[in-house]
Design an enzyme around this catalytic site. Structure first.
Site, mmCIF file in Angstrom:
data_model
loop_
_atom_site.group_PDB
_atom_site.id
_atom_site.type_symbol
_atom_site.label_atom_id
_atom_site.label_comp_id
_atom_site.label_asym_id
_atom_site.label_seq_id
_atom_site.Cartn_x
_atom_site.Cartn_y
_atom_site.Cartn_z
ATOM 1 N N ASP A 82 20.599 12.222 12.676
ATOM 2 C CA ASP A 82 20.236 12.365 11.263
ATOM 3 C C ASP A 82 19.294 11.225 10.855
ATOM 4 O O ASP A 82 19.666 10.062 10.902
ATOM 5 C CB ASP A 82 21.494 12.361 10.392
ATOM 6 C CG ASP A 82 21.239 12.952 9.009
ATOM 7 O OD1 ASP A 82 20.272 12.516 8.342
ATOM 8 O OD2 ASP A 82 21.991 13.844 8.596
ATOM 9 N N SER A 132 18.938 16.774 4.199
ATOM 10 C CA SER A 132 19.662 17.225 5.396
ATOM 11 C C SER A 132 20.257 18.622 5.249
ATOM 12 O O SER A 132 20.494 19.293 6.253
ATOM 13 C CB SER A 132 20.785 16.244 5.734
ATOM 14 O OG SER A 132 20.257 15.013 6.152
ATOM 15 N N THR A 195 24.931 17.982 7.064
ATOM 16 C CA THR A 195 24.566 18.448 8.410
ATOM 17 C C THR A 195 25.681 19.262 9.073
ATOM 18 O O THR A 195 25.463 20.419 9.447
ATOM 19 C CB THR A 195 24.127 17.260 9.285
ATOM 20 O OG1 THR A 195 23.046 16.605 8.627
ATOM 21 C CG2 THR A 195 23.710 17.712 10.675
ATOM 22 N N ASP A 412 16.753 15.781 11.756
ATOM 23 C CA ASP A 412 16.530 16.683 10.617
ATOM 24 C C ASP A 412 15.330 16.250 9.779
ATOM 25 O O ASP A 412 14.633 17.058 9.195
ATOM 26 C CB ASP A 412 17.797 16.816 9.759
ATOM 27 C CG ASP A 412 18.474 15.482 9.471
ATOM 28 O OD1 ASP A 412 17.977 14.437 9.931
ATOM 29 O OD2 ASP A 412 19.506 15.484 8.778
#
Ligand SMILES: [Zn+2]
Length: 555
Positions: A82, A132, A195, A412
């Site tokens: 992430d 995200s 996520t 992401d």
């Protein structure tokens, strides 16, 4: 032009022109020029030339490994770093090498050795720089959507439950579940965070992690909070599609607060807050999960994690923290102990591989706290989280069959994190710039030294010494702009890099991120892709929709 270079160019140029034009040399001058015996003669002793030759030779093997048939991947593992921007990867690889006493620049993280790479364009339908929720929905369902939206298409209005009806998009994990494959989610963030949520939930707002985060109207209109959707996914799929499924086999991360009632009586042994739970509907979702899966295992600490050894213990729900799990470098401070990302990844694969040898599995692994380190302006945390992701990927590679497992590593979105100045080779990546050919810290025009790493915006400079929890930056005032770093050790865990623009939290950025892949279907990541193509690559390689469709009841 330098006369030596001019002569050299003449040697290269004159004979090639003669060959091209097909005419005979007229002058004895030209005939005297001797062509070099070999253009790479002498280059064999150059380490850069030779290692690049080795690299090229190794690349040929990847084309032999291409599997282009639909369904050639039995298993799919999607790793999401992430907020792991390209600059994050570069700086993490250098830090990783430097921690072993190397110069660092030549190092490669595990996934950088994957045979195929591509770029992912991360924008959301309504946002140039994405969040995200929208990005993971793109990767998991194959359609781009708006920022803040989980598992719904762009037709929904954020925060409006009524508008979400009919906009649900099915995820790769749900398809795998319907197809009878084993399924798993591993994250260092809360299990209900954007996520991981996008692998199983459908919510018009990423913030609806539990019922206390939702407006009364949304509850009245029948929207479910994200934690509730996680626990009751099995029933939801069975009702909607008329098939029998067994639920998510492995789920590990943080976020107990969204599963427990707002009542101190429900606190876990290592609760941080006086009242751990947030739920205002008095429901204990962990108890509900245990009732649904009487033979399953709920674990909340290292001891419980270590006791997971066989597929007979599935399903597994691990909630190791009240909120997010600790940063890797701060894990020693966890009261009851919690596993690392690489330990969770290895365990998840061990259990999923053992569950059903024939049907395969879908596993999503998120290094959720790279993003949090950056938001807090802590390169130290963001880079160590990235190194831990690299180790998790290495464990996945070591414990899977490369001919049957597609492994994709991507991010992401990016962050406003830069690597700047002209530091010399091997300069400590968390340190101040020492220029090529110098032993002194370089000075900017304000006569002060500066670090290689920095942020365009955020909370700015902090000097918190040996503090390993980057989030403590939020307890200190925002302090933007230039600081006198002369007496500051910027390589300590608690140092937070300077930031130009003062903001509550450092932000994402909009440039592309990398996609790294190995295994069946990996060649499909080559190129510059819209982010939602990642779903289609996984879907093609593992034939998720095909397998799921074949299990549906015949009309
Ligand atoms: Zn973020």
């Amino acid at each position: 032009m330098n006369s030596t270079i001019f002569k050299f160019l003449n040697i290269l140029w004159v004979p090639s022109i003669l060959v091209l034009s097909g005419c005979q040399p007229q002058s004895s001058d030209v005939l005297d020029v001797k062509p070099p015996l070999s253009f790479d003669a002498g280059a064999n002793s150059n380490i850069w030339y030779q290692s690049a030759q080795d690299s090229l030779q190794a690349d040929f093997a990847k084309f032999e490994a291409i599997q282009n048939q639909i369904g050639s991947a039995k298993n799919v593992i999607l790793f999401v770093g992430d907020g792991m921007s390209i600059s994050t990867i570069t700086a993490a690889r250098i830090l990783d090498g430097q921690l072993r006493g190397e110069s660092g620049e030549e190092n490669q993280l595990s996934f950088e050795k994957f045979p195929f790479t591509g770029f992912s364009k991360t924008y959301n339908v309504d946002a140039q720089t994405p969040d995200s929720a929208g990005t993971m929905t793109a990767m998991m369902s194959g359609v781009k959507t708006d920022a803040g939206i989980v598992g719904l298409s762009e037709e929904v209005t954020r925060g409006d439950c009524a508008s979400s009806k009919g906009t649900e998009v099915i995820s790769a994990l749900e398809l795998a579940e319907i197809a009878g494959m084993a399924t798993g989610i591993v994250t260092t963030a809360r299990l209900t965070h954007a996520t991981p949520a996008a692998t199983y939930a459908h919510s018009p707002d990423r913030d609806w992690e539990d019922v206390s985060d939702m407006p009364a109207s949304a509850i009245a209109q029948g929207c479910m909070d994200i934690a509730d959707q996680f626990v009751h996914l099995k029933e939801k799929i069975e009702q909607e599609y008329g098939v029998s499924v067994d639920g998510i086999d492995v789920a590990m991360g943080g976020g107990r607060r969204h599963f427990l009632p707002k009542d101190a009586a429900f606190n876990s042994p290592d609760a941080v807050s006086a009242i751990e739970g947030d739920r205002t509907d008095n429901r204990d979702l962990i108890a509900e999960w245990k009732k649904l899966y009487p033979s399953g295992q709920y674990v909340m600490d290292q001891t419980g994690f270590d006791a997971l050894t066989t597929a007979a213990q599935l399903p597994v729900l691990g909630l190791f923290n009240e909120s997010h799990m600790r940063y890797e470098m701060d894990r020693k401070n966890d009261v009851s102990g919690e596993p690392s990302l690489s330990e969770m990844t290895a365990k998840a694969i061990q259990l999923l591989e053992a569950k059903d040898k024939n049907k395969g599995y879908f596993l999503m692994v998120e290094a959720g706290r790279i993003d949090h380190g950056h938001h807090a302006g802590s390169a130290f945390n963001a880079l160590h989280e990235s190194i831990e992701l690299s180790q998790a990927v290495a464990k996945a590679q070591a414990s899977t069959n490369p001919n049957e497992t597609l492994i994709i590593v991507t991010s992401d979105h990016s962050h406003v994190f830069t690597m700047a100045g002209y530091p010399k080779r091997g300069n400590p990546i968390l340190g101040k710039v020492v220029s090529v050919g110098s032993d002194q810290e370089a000075l900017a025009l304000d006569d002060m030294p500066y670090t290689t790493l920095g942020y365009a915006n955020g909370r700015g400079f902090k000097d918190l010494g040996d503090e390993t929890d980057g989030d403590l930056a939020y307890e200190h005032p925002v302090d933007q702009g230039r600081k006198d770093l002369n007496s500051i050790n910027t390589e300590t865990p608690g140092y937070h890099q300077e930031a130009l623009i003062p903001l509550e939290s450092e932000t994402h950025s909009g440039e592309d991120v990398g996609i790294f892949a190995t295994g069946p279907g990996a060649h499909l990541v080559s190129g510059v892709h819209e982010q939602n193509v990642i779903f289609h690559i996984m879907n093609y390689a593992a034939n998720l929709t095909g397998k799921a469709t074949s299990t549906l009841p015949k009309k």
